[in-house]
Motif scaffolding. Structure first.
Motif, short mmCIF file in Angstrom:
data_model
loop_
_atom_site.label_atom_id
_atom_site.label_comp_id
_atom_site.label_asym_id
_atom_site.label_seq_id
_atom_site.Cartn_x
_atom_site.Cartn_y
_atom_site.Cartn_z
N ARG A 168 143.89 112.61 12.65
CA ARG A 168 142.97 112.73 13.58
C ARG A 168 142.49 114.08 13.62
O ARG A 168 141.58 114.53 14.02
CB ARG A 168 143.82 112.33 14.85
CG ARG A 168 144.81 112.86 15.42
CD ARG A 168 145.33 112.10 16.85
NE ARG A 168 146.67 112.94 17.24
CZ ARG A 168 146.44 114.25 17.71
NH1 ARG A 168 145.62 114.66 18.13
NH2 ARG A 168 147.86 114.61 17.95
N LEU A 169 143.58 115.07 13.38
CA LEU A 169 143.46 116.46 13.22
C LEU A 169 142.41 116.74 12.14
O LEU A 169 141.84 117.87 12.14
CB LEU A 169 144.73 117.27 13.50
CG LEU A 169 145.43 117.09 14.76
CD1 LEU A 169 146.61 117.98 14.83
CD2 LEU A 169 144.69 117.31 16.15
N ALA A 170 143.07 116.12 10.98
CA ALA A 170 142.05 116.64 9.57
C ALA A 170 140.58 116.13 9.73
O ALA A 170 139.81 116.74 9.23
CB ALA A 170 142.85 116.12 8.62
N ASP A 187 141.37 112.47 -6.27
CA ASP A 187 140.27 112.37 -5.45
C ASP A 187 140.07 113.60 -4.44
O ASP A 187 141.26 114.00 -3.85
CB ASP A 187 139.69 111.14 -4.82
CG ASP A 187 138.10 111.16 -4.35
OD1 ASP A 187 137.54 111.99 -4.71
OD2 ASP A 187 138.27 110.13 -3.47
N PHE A 188 139.11 114.12 -3.98
CA PHE A 188 139.16 115.14 -3.29
C PHE A 188 137.56 114.88 -2.19
O PHE A 188 136.71 114.78 -2.90
CB PHE A 188 138.88 116.48 -3.76
CG PHE A 188 138.96 117.70 -2.72
CD1 PHE A 188 139.89 118.18 -2.50
CD2 PHE A 188 137.79 118.20 -2.17
CE1 PHE A 188 140.23 119.24 -1.61
CE2 PHE A 188 137.87 119.30 -1.45
CZ PHE A 188 139.03 119.76 -0.78
N GLU A 189 138.03 115.01 -0.94
CA GLU A 189 136.72 115.07 0.01
C GLU A 189 136.88 116.10 1.02
O GLU A 189 137.89 116.28 1.60
CB GLU A 189 136.91 113.58 0.91
CG GLU A 189 136.50 112.24 0.01
CD GLU A 189 136.68 111.17 0.89
OE1 GLU A 189 135.64 110.50 1.33
OE2 GLU A 189 137.77 110.73 1.27
N GLU A 190 135.78 116.62 1.23
CA GLU A 190 135.75 117.94 2.13
C GLU A 190 135.31 117.39 3.26
O GLU A 190 134.21 116.52 3.78
CB GLU A 190 134.80 118.95 1.49
CG GLU A 190 134.68 120.29 2.20
CD GLU A 190 135.93 121.02 2.39
OE1 GLU A 190 136.73 120.81 1.50
OE2 GLU A 190 136.07 121.90 3.25
N LYS A 191 136.24 117.66 4.61
CA LYS A 191 135.89 117.22 5.85
C LYS A 191 135.55 115.80 6.12
O LYS A 191 134.47 115.47 6.53
CB LYS A 191 135.01 118.09 6.48
CG LYS A 191 135.31 119.69 6.32
CD LYS A 191 134.64 120.59 6.98
CE LYS A 191 135.09 122.19 6.73
NZ LYS A 191 134.16 123.32 7.01
N PRO A 192 136.19 114.82 5.67
CA PRO A 192 135.78 113.48 5.57
C PRO A 192 135.95 112.92 7.23
O PRO A 192 136.86 113.59 7.85
CB PRO A 192 136.89 112.48 4.83
CG PRO A 192 137.90 113.33 4.73
CD PRO A 192 137.23 114.80 4.97
N ALA A 193 135.20 111.99 7.69
CA ALA A 193 135.12 111.54 8.84
C ALA A 193 136.38 110.82 9.27
O ALA A 193 137.04 110.94 10.35
CB ALA A 193 133.96 110.53 9.31
#
Lengths: 419, 122
Positions: A168-170, A187-193
């Motif tokens: 929830r914080l990320a 895999d890498f995701e920048e600021k995913p919901a």
């Protein structure tokens, strides 16, 4: 065996350059970044934010460090000169502040990857085999040597340090990694919901700490490729996602030198993070302990007399006022003159006058708080002068007439302000 | 017609390149040093730049950065008599690195590749 280990580390360190990215504007920390860069923002009474990364380097045995500065780098440069001129250049050891040279390009840095691209000439000059890239605005304790050894063991081309953060914080805030059982990044995701869960704990996400070990040639190839595209020129957003399918990218699980089960790593992105990380220091046994002799944190304080908490002479009302501080950090040179300081972090040379009450606040160097003032939930920058009997943080309408308030309602008073 | 800018301090080579690449159907302008090339680039549009490295004044490596600073997608080919700059990280910002040769086949091939033209297209 031990000798082999020592020799290996020695050789690696000779073949490694550390680059600290210290060029961010830090707009979300305004007004603390009104006249200084984010890594130069005072923290924990006597420190500046960059001291924690530099102390990690020192405690890890790294001694070839370039600090890439940019906006308003004057106070950062001065601090590095005053507090960190500790290495011997004759031994090829240094901490250098490098402002943009515009040798290769004629613009400001467009992103973290562009900062490296624009300094390719530095990499060419030094020609290290490995580059360790760090951020100058995080608070944590980490032995980078362990990460470098891991990079070699895995025969990786890029190693990214990762820490578990509650999902929830990320969410929407941090870069989230997916790894296989060997630690290879899939895999890498920048600021995913909605961050994908960490392989270790389902309510946590494995987050990119912005700490990278690169094989230099791989680094150069990738920042060059990125520079030729219309991206945001950011490692997290652009370069790493592009590398995952074609390079050997591994995640290194952060080992907190603070000890304990819960890892401490704070990205000082916002005023709220900044305030909370300062307040963390006030806990009786803080998770981030400044008093650990095995992991000293270095800074520059300057010459101050000791702090004193004194009782004022009886005034007309005949009462003697005690100078008291409870659950607070009081730095050298402070005079708590018949005042009451509670749950606060007070930097060097601060004066708090008779009957004043300061609570839940951060007060920076040289600020003068007059008699009878009541201050709460405020972040007050250097050399502010507050006249007697003023209130801060008690009357919302009054506060917003003069000051900016943070999202959670902290009152932010800029440097040199007088009222 | 694609426009090439060829930068080399040797007169005869400039003449040779101009003739050869015009015969391939390109518009070709040449410059004798990097500064002149950069000011030509400010005035005119070019699709590709061929850069010598060792030139009096600004060298090709420095000029490469300045070209890319003006247009980050500009294809640049380094065309040098020396291979010693191949290990120079800054030269890696070029699309390709060709060692000078009286036979221009490789250079022509790299130009076509960088412009996204196949050798076998008609």
């Amino acid at each position: 065996m031990l000798m082999d280990q020592i020799r290996l580390e020695h050789n690696i360190f000779r073949n490694l350059l550390t680059v600290i990215l210290a060029g961010g504007r830090g707009e979300r920390l305004y007004p603390l970044t009104k006249s200084r860069s984010k890594p130069a923002v005072p923290f924990g009474g006597i420190y500046r934010i960059i001291d924690f990364t530099l102390s990690n380097c020192l405690n890890s045995g790294l001694r070839r460090i370039k600090v890439l500065s940019q906006y308003m780098s004057h106070s950062l440069d001065r601090h590095l000169k005053e507090g960190w001129s500790i290495f011997c250049r004759d031994l090829d050891e240094y901490i250098d502040s490098v402002p943009p040279q515009q040798q290769f390009q004629e613009t400001w840095y467009k992103g973290t990857a562009d900062a490296i691209f624009q300094n390719i000439y530095l990499l060419e000059l030094i020609h290290p085999g490995y580059v360790l890239i760090l951020s100058g605005d995080h608070i944590y304790k980490m032995n980078y040597a362990e990460m470098i050894n891991y990079h070699l063991e895995k025969n990786a081309e890029l190693t990214v340090a990762a820490v578990e953060v509650e999902s929830r914080l990320a969410a929407g805030m941090l870069g989230v990694l997916q790894v296989d059982t060997h630690g290879r990044i899939m895999d890498f995701e920048e600021k995913p919901a909605t961050p994908k869960p960490s392989p270790y704990r389902s309510k946590y996400a494995l987050v990119n700490m912005g700490i990278y070990v690169f094989n230099t040639e791989v680094l150069v190839r990738n920042v060059v490729a990125d520079a030729k595209q219309d991206t945001t020129h950011d490692f997290g957003r652009d370069v790493i996602p592009a590398m995952i399918p074609k390079n050997r990218c591994y995640a290194f699980n952060f080992v907190d030198e603070s000890g304990g089960n819960i890892l401490y790593w704070r990205d000082i992105g916002t005023i709220e993070n900044y305030y909370q990380a300062n307040m963390d220091l006030l806990k009786p046994t803080p998770r981030f302990n400044l008093y650990d002799p095995d992991w000293p944190v270095r800074t520059y304080v300057g010459q101050y007399p000791p702090a004193k908490l004194i009782r004022t002479e009886p005034s007309t009302d005949g009462r003697k006022k005690l100078g008291r501080a409870r659950n607070s950090i009081i730095s050298p040179g402070c005079i708590i003159d018949g005042a009451n300081v509670i749950n606060s972090v007070i930097s060097p040379g601060v004066y708090v006058g008779p009957d004043a009450v300061v609570e839940d606040s951060i007060i920076m160097h040289g600020t003068h708080i007059g008699a009878g003032c009541r201050v709460r939930c405020a972040v007050i920058d250097k050399n502010v002068r507050i006249s007697p009997k003023r209130t801060v943080g008690h009357n919302h309408d009054e506060d917003i007439r003069f000051f900016e308030l943070s999202e959670s309602g902290l009152v932010l008073i800029p440097k040199e302000f007088s009222f | 017609m694609k426009r090439l800018l060829i930068v080399d301090d040797e007169n005869n080579l400039r003449l040779l390149y101009k003739t050869e690449f015009e015969a391939e159907g390109y518009h070709v302008d040449t410059a004798g040093d990097a500064k002149e090339a950069l000011s030509m680039f400010e005035r005119e549009h070019y699709d590709l730049v061929i850069l010598d490295i060792k030139m009096p004044g600004m060298d090709g490596i420095e000029a490469l950065g300045k070209f890319l600073g003006r247009d980050n997608k500009l294809p640049v080919i380094i065309n040098s008599a020396y291979d010693s700059y191949k290990d120079n990280f800054m030269s890696w910002a070029a699309d390709s690195y060709v060692i000078k040769n009286s036979d221009l086949t490789e250079l022509k091939q790299k130009v076509k590749e960088s412009l996204g033209e196949s050798m076998y297209e008609f």
